[in-house]
Design a protein around this motif. Structure first.
Motif, PDB file in Angstrom:
ATOM      1  N   LYS A  36      75.986  30.072  46.895  1.00 26.94           N
ATOM      2  CA  LYS A  36      74.932  30.099  47.903  1.00 26.94           C
ATOM      3  C   LYS A  36      75.589  30.196  49.279  1.00 26.94           C
ATOM      4  N   LEU A  37      75.216  31.235  50.020  1.00 23.09           N
ATOM      5  CA  LEU A  37      75.647  31.362  51.412  1.00 23.09           C
ATOM      6  C   LEU A  37      74.436  31.071  52.274  1.00 23.09           C
ATOM      7  N   GLN A  38      74.621  30.171  53.240  1.00 27.70           N
ATOM      8  CA  GLN A  38      73.526  29.787  54.122  1.00 27.70           C
ATOM      9  C   GLN A  38      73.834  30.233  55.543  1.00 27.70           C
ATOM     10  N   PHE A  39      72.842  30.845  56.170  1.00 30.20           N
ATOM     11  CA  PHE A  39      72.950  31.313  57.547  1.00 30.20           C
ATOM     12  C   PHE A  39      71.813  30.671  58.326  1.00 30.20           C
ATOM     13  N   GLN A  40      72.105  30.214  59.543  1.00 30.47           N
ATOM     14  CA  GLN A  40      71.041  29.580  60.311  1.00 30.47           C
ATOM     15  C   GLN A  40      71.117  29.905  61.792  1.00 30.47           C
ATOM     16  N   SER A  41      69.971  29.794  62.413  1.00 34.37           N
ATOM     17  CA  SER A  41      69.842  29.989  63.853  1.00 34.37           C
ATOM     18  C   SER A  41      68.831  28.970  64.356  1.00 34.37           C
ATOM     19  N   GLN A  42      68.450  29.064  65.616  1.00 35.09           N
ATOM     20  CA  GLN A  42      67.429  28.167  66.144  1.00 35.09           C
ATOM     21  C   GLN A  42      66.057  28.493  65.554  1.00 35.09           C
TER      22      GLN A  42
END
Length: 121
Positions: A68-74
């Motif tokens: 699982k690759l997780q990417f996040q922003s505001q």
């Protein structure tokens, strides 16, 4: 006979009473329908393709042959799930998205927002 009728009518009428000042019941959240529209750039990608699209992942979790690759922003958090098929390199087969506070968000909107974040290309 009158003595029996009075208590019986009180019992019947007591079922009609409601609590004064009670709050109405809350409706359940409306589920967001899932479709693959807007996810074409993500579904089927390998880890390198995701890094080119979004930049370095904020989390990289491996369990057995799954990743699982997780990417996040505001704006949102995107979880991409990569699985192997036979001896091929792991590819994204499922995507999930949510707002940073956990509320639901459209997955394609999250993908679009993340491609514009700093670090993504």
């Amino acid at each position: 006979m009158i003595r029996l009728a009075a208590p019986f009518s009180i019992i019947l009428l007591s079922g009609c009473a409601t609590a004064v000042g009670s709050a109405p019941e809350r409706a359940a959240p409306v589920p967001i329908p899932y479709s693959g529209v807007g996810l074409e750039r993500v579904i089927g990608q390998n880890a390198n393709g995701l890094v080119r699209l979004f930049g370095e992942p904020d989390a990289d979790v491996r369990e057995g042959n799954a990743r699982k690759l997780q990417f996040q922003s505001q704006i949102c958090v995107l979880d991409t799930y990569l699985y192997t098929k036979g001896t091929a390199e792991p590819r994204v087969t499922y995507v999930d998205a949510r707002q940073p506070d956990g509320r639901a968000i459209d997955r394609a909107s999250c993908v679009s927002a993340l491609t514009r974040r700093e670090g993504g290309k």
